[in-house]
Scaffold this motif. Structure first.
Motif, PDB file in Angstrom:
ATOM      1  N   PRO A   1     -11.401  14.984  14.037  1.00 44.38           N
ATOM      2  CA  PRO A   1     -10.282  15.479  13.231  1.00 44.38           C
ATOM      3  C   PRO A   1      -9.528  14.329  12.549  1.00 44.38           C
ATOM      4  N   GLN A   2      -9.185  14.542  11.280  1.00 43.26           N
ATOM      5  CA  GLN A   2      -8.571  13.476  10.496  1.00 43.26           C
ATOM      6  C   GLN A   2      -7.268  12.973  11.118  1.00 43.26           C
ATOM      7  N   GLN A   3      -6.495  13.888  11.737  1.00 40.54           N
ATOM      8  CA  GLN A   3      -5.223  13.446  12.329  1.00 40.54           C
ATOM      9  C   GLN A   3      -5.470  12.488  13.502  1.00 40.54           C
TER      10      GLN A   3
ATOM     11  N   ARG B   1       5.697   8.259   2.794  1.00 39.67           N
ATOM     12  CA  ARG B   1       6.780   9.237   2.630  1.00 39.67           C
ATOM     13  C   ARG B   1       7.095  10.016   3.912  1.00 39.67           C
ATOM     14  N   GLN B   2       6.042  10.367   4.664  1.00 38.65           N
ATOM     15  CA  GLN B   2       6.233  11.217   5.851  1.00 38.65           C
ATOM     16  C   GLN B   2       6.524  10.377   7.093  1.00 38.65           C
ATOM     17  N   SER B   3       6.933  11.057   8.154  1.00 39.38           N
ATOM     18  CA  SER B   3       7.163  10.369   9.424  1.00 39.38           C
ATOM     19  C   SER B   3       5.825  10.062  10.099  1.00 39.38           C
TER      20      SER B   3
ATOM     21  N   ALA C   1      -3.386  18.310  10.149  1.00 42.40           N
ATOM     22  CA  ALA C   1      -4.806  18.686  10.198  1.00 42.40           C
ATOM     23  C   ALA C   1      -5.357  18.729   8.783  1.00 42.40           C
ATOM     24  N   ARG C   2      -6.402  17.969   8.532  1.00 43.81           N
ATOM     25  CA  ARG C   2      -7.025  17.969   7.200  1.00 43.81           C
ATOM     26  C   ARG C   2      -8.537  18.045   7.395  1.00 43.81           C
ATOM     27  N   ALA C   3      -9.236  17.058   6.883  1.00 42.04           N
ATOM     28  CA  ALA C   3     -10.701  17.077   6.950  1.00 42.04           C
ATOM     29  C   ALA C   3     -11.188  16.692   8.347  1.00 42.04           C
TER      30      ALA C   3
ATOM     31  N   GLY D   1     -14.251  14.436   0.577  1.00 47.05           N
ATOM     32  CA  GLY D   1     -12.996  13.783   0.218  1.00 47.05           C
ATOM     33  C   GLY D   1     -12.668  12.563   1.060  1.00 47.05           C
ATOM     34  N   ALA D   2     -12.628  12.738   2.369  1.00 43.39           N
ATOM     35  CA  ALA D   2     -12.258  11.621   3.241  1.00 43.39           C
ATOM     36  C   ALA D   2     -13.307  10.513   3.169  1.00 43.39           C
ATOM     37  N   ASN D   3     -14.562  10.887   2.966  1.00 40.88           N
ATOM     38  CA  ASN D   3     -15.636   9.893   2.908  1.00 40.88           C
ATOM     39  C   ASN D   3     -15.551   9.044   1.638  1.00 40.88           C
TER      40      ASN D   3
ATOM     41  N   ILE E   1       0.858  -1.186   0.000  1.00 42.26           N
ATOM     42  CA  ILE E   1       0.000   0.000   0.000  1.00 42.26           C
ATOM     43  C   ILE E   1       0.888   1.229   0.000  1.00 42.26           C
ATOM     44  N   CYS E   2       0.674   2.101  -0.968  1.00 45.67           N
ATOM     45  CA  CYS E   2       1.465   3.316  -1.051  1.00 45.67           C
ATOM     46  C   CYS E   2       0.663   4.442  -0.410  1.00 45.67           C
ATOM     47  N   GLY E   3       1.081   4.917   0.772  1.00 45.76           N
ATOM     48  CA  GLY E   3       0.404   6.040   1.422  1.00 45.76           C
ATOM     49  C   GLY E   3      -0.360   5.656   2.675  1.00 45.76           C
ATOM     50  N   ALA E   4      -0.059   6.339   3.791  1.00 43.42           N
ATOM     51  CA  ALA E   4      -0.748   6.081   5.061  1.00 43.42           C
ATOM     52  C   ALA E   4      -1.696   7.224   5.403  1.00 43.42           C
ATOM     53  N   GLY E   5      -2.607   7.532   4.464  1.00 41.85           N
ATOM     54  CA  GLY E   5      -3.716   8.446   4.755  1.00 41.85           C
ATOM     55  C   GLY E   5      -4.924   7.607   5.136  1.00 41.85           C
TER      56      GLY E   5
HETATM   57  N1  APR Z   1       5.497   7.706  -1.428  1.00 45.70           N
HETATM   58  C1  APR Z   1       4.977   7.384  -0.218  1.00 45.70           C
HETATM   59  N2  APR Z   1       3.938   8.014   0.336  1.00 45.70           N
HETATM   60  C2  APR Z   1       3.376   9.026  -0.345  1.00 45.70           C
HETATM   61  C3  APR Z   1       3.858   9.414  -1.613  1.00 45.70           C
HETATM   62  C4  APR Z   1       4.963   8.714  -2.155  1.00 45.70           C
HETATM   63  N3  APR Z   1       5.484   9.011  -3.343  1.00 45.70           N
HETATM   64  N4  APR Z   1       3.111  10.441  -2.058  1.00 45.70           N
HETATM   65  C5  APR Z   1       2.214  10.690  -1.113  1.00 45.70           C
HETATM   66  N5  APR Z   1       2.363   9.849  -0.066  1.00 45.70           N
HETATM   67  C6  APR Z   1       1.558   9.801   1.168  1.00 45.70           C
HETATM   68  C7  APR Z   1       1.275  11.152   1.778  1.00 45.70           C
HETATM   69  O1  APR Z   1       2.343  11.595   2.591  1.00 45.70           O
HETATM   70  C8  APR Z   1       0.013  10.871   2.571  1.00 45.70           C
HETATM   71  O2  APR Z   1       0.277  10.479   3.891  1.00 45.70           O
HETATM   72  O3  APR Z   1       0.289   9.286   0.862  1.00 45.70           O
HETATM   73  C9  APR Z   1      -0.641   9.725   1.831  1.00 45.70           C
HETATM   74  C10 APR Z   1      -1.935  10.138   1.145  1.00 45.70           C
HETATM   75  O4  APR Z   1      -2.876  10.484   2.125  1.00 45.70           O
HETATM   76  P1  APR Z   1      -4.047  11.571   1.894  1.00 45.70           P
HETATM   77  O5  APR Z   1      -3.524  12.708   1.110  1.00 45.70           O
HETATM   78  O6  APR Z   1      -4.663  11.833   3.206  1.00 45.70           O
HETATM   79  O7  APR Z   1      -5.053  10.812   0.900  1.00 45.70           O
HETATM   80  P2  APR Z   1      -6.220   9.757   1.131  1.00 45.70           P
HETATM   81  O8  APR Z   1      -5.825   8.664   2.060  1.00 45.70           O
HETATM   82  O9  APR Z   1      -6.669   9.424  -0.240  1.00 45.70           O
HETATM   83  O10 APR Z   1      -7.344  10.560   1.877  1.00 45.70           O
HETATM   84  C11 APR Z   1      -8.065  11.562   1.193  1.00 45.70           C
HETATM   85  O11 APR Z   1      -7.931  12.838   3.159  1.00 45.70           O
HETATM   86  O12 APR Z   1      -6.674  14.670   3.645  1.00 45.70           O
HETATM   87  C12 APR Z   1      -7.843  14.267   3.172  1.00 45.70           C
HETATM   88  O13 APR Z   1      -8.540  15.998   1.755  1.00 45.70           O
HETATM   89  C13 APR Z   1      -8.176  14.678   1.814  1.00 45.70           C
HETATM   90  O14 APR Z   1     -10.239  14.197   2.547  1.00 45.70           O
HETATM   91  C14 APR Z   1      -9.268  13.742   1.648  1.00 45.70           C
HETATM   92  C15 APR Z   1      -8.785  12.441   2.159  1.00 45.70           C
END
Ligand code: APR
Length: 382
Positions: free
Chosen positions: A101-103, A33-35, A43-45, A289-291, A7-11
């Motif tokens: 809060p999203q965080q 990518r981030q810590s 802080a986001r949605a 977005g988050a939904n 999985i690429c990305g921990a959002g």
């Molecule tokens: N390599 C690794 N991680 C990455 C890379 C990369 N090249 N590019 C981006 N990321 C990470 C970001 O640092 C972030 O933590 O992917 C994650 C994406 O998370 P979000 O932007 O929160 O996206 P998503 O999970 O789709 O959630 C979308 O969250 O912030 C709100 O407005 C946004 O409501 C929407 C929802």
């Protein structure tokens, strides 16, 4: 390191997906990518629709949300038409929002994912995705290979580039100055204010933090206004002389958000599947977005679990076709909200025409129960 699903990305998208896969016993690895501290403080949605609360609850991910989230069920519209409130818990399907809060949600999801035996590589950038080979090329040149890859890396991520798809983009030509103030809410409802100077919004977060929005020109510099200038403009557009004062406090976030949307079609290619902002970006006008991210994550988790654990390839093949209509429904409503909340200034025929349509839309929403039910279903629904 090995995993079935990379999985690429921990959002929110990547973390809900990861948690649901772990519950099915599927090995998965998230690369972020981030810590950890960064994603847990970003802080986001904050507005979660009823369907999002259902997904989190059904999957054992909602303890923090149920303990600390606040429910919201009223929004108000203020303008030269006067003011009216819609208590949407009594309209449409009777659903409410939960504000969390999203965080905080991300923090809960990270902890639970690790407790379920998932692995996260923080502070690690994915520089390229190979959809055919199900592998991630990392910033240090090393490569991870799995069976499937989920692109959950948001709007600026790399996974979108690995899907040969058409991208439908739209710039709505509207920008918001997004503010978080260390101030309690001034009214309990979400408030949408329409004014000749432009739109202003008030969204209560909790007892000490309130989100505000001000419509601004596209090239507006968020540092150009001192705090008092911002409060004056909020007071003016929210007509506080008529409706009562605002509680003020320090601004802890000032950012410009452009109302843009994009939808990719399809959102899958070979072994790569996109979810969340990577698949579609929605303007924040209706806080969807988050939904949408959670909706897609749930659908993808079930499809991947079906394939990996049961050998059923049908849901995975139809993932894109299943999710895209729901994305478009949300896009349609967000677009309608943009037209509800904004109209051009000026006195030429075109501007007056559009302002008159906006007023008619608001009056219809104020007066028609059928319109209110439709609004409520779409406002809280996905
Ligand atoms: N390599 C690794 N991680 C990455 C890379 C990369 N090249 N590019 C981006 N990321 C990470 C970001 O640092 C972030 O933590 O992917 C994650 C994406 O998370 P979000 O932007 O929160 O996206 P998503 O999970 O789709 O959630 C979308 O969250 O912030 C709100 O407005 C946004 O409501 C929407 C929802």
């Amino acid at each position: 390191l090995s995993a079935d699903v990379l999985i690429c990305g921990a959002g929110p998208a990547g973390l809900v997906l990861g948690n649901m896969l772990r519950a099915e016993g599927i090995r998965c690895l998230i690369v972020e990518r981030q810590s950890r501290a960064h994603v847990e403080q970003r802080a986001r949605a904050g507005f979660l629709a009823a369907n999002s609360v259902r997904i989190l609850t059904e999957n054992g991910l909602a303890d923090g949300l149920h303990a600390n989230g606040l429910t919201h069920d009223t929004c108000a519209f203020r303008g030269d038409h006067g003011e009216f409130e819609l208590k949407y818990s009594g309209l449409g399907r009777g659903e409410m929002h939960t504000v969390y809060p999203q965080q905080d949600l991300v923090r809960d999801l990270v902890k639970e994912f690790l407790d379920r035996g998932g692995e996260i590589l923080f502070s690690t950038e994915v520089s390229e995705i190979d959809a055919e080979g199900a592998s991630l090329l990392l910033g240090d040149g090393s490569r991870l290979t799995g069976q499937f890859v989920a692109g959950c890396d948001g709007q600026h991520g790399v996974s979108r580039r690995a899907v040969p798809a058409r991208v439908y983009q739209r710039d709505h030509g509207i920008s918001w100055f997004a503010l978080l103030a260390e101030a309690g809410p001034s009214v309990s409802a979400v408030l949408y204010a329409m004014h000749p100077n432009g739109f202003a919004g008030h969204m209560a977060r909790n007892a000490t933090i309130t989100r505000y929005y001000l419509q601004v020109p596209k090239d507006f510099d968020p540092r150009s206004w001192p705090d008092e200038r911002i409060w004056d403009e909020l007071r003016l557009r929210m007509r506080t002389d008529q409706y009562g004062p605002l509680r003020t406090g320090r601004f802890v976030e000032r950012r410009i958000v452009h109302m843009t949307s994009h939808v990719m079609d399809p959102i899958q290619h070979a072994s790569l599947f996109l979810a969340g902002d990577a698949a579609s970006l929605i303007s924040p006008s209706a806080a969807k977005g988050a939904n949408l991210a959670l909706m897609a994550a749930e659908t993808l988790a079930k499809a991947l679990a079906g394939q990996i654990n049961l050998g059923d390839s049908v849901p995975l093949k139809s993932y894109s076709a299943e999710v895209l209509p729901r994305i478009w429904r949300a896009q349609e409503f967000s677009h309608w909200m943009i037209n509800l909340l904004h109209s051009p200034s000026g006195n030429d025929d075109d501007a007056v025409f559009l302002r008159s349509l906006q007023r008619a839309r608001l009056e219809s929403l104020r007066d028609s129960r059928a319109h209110q039910d439709h609004f409520a279903e779409n406002y809280v629904g996905i």
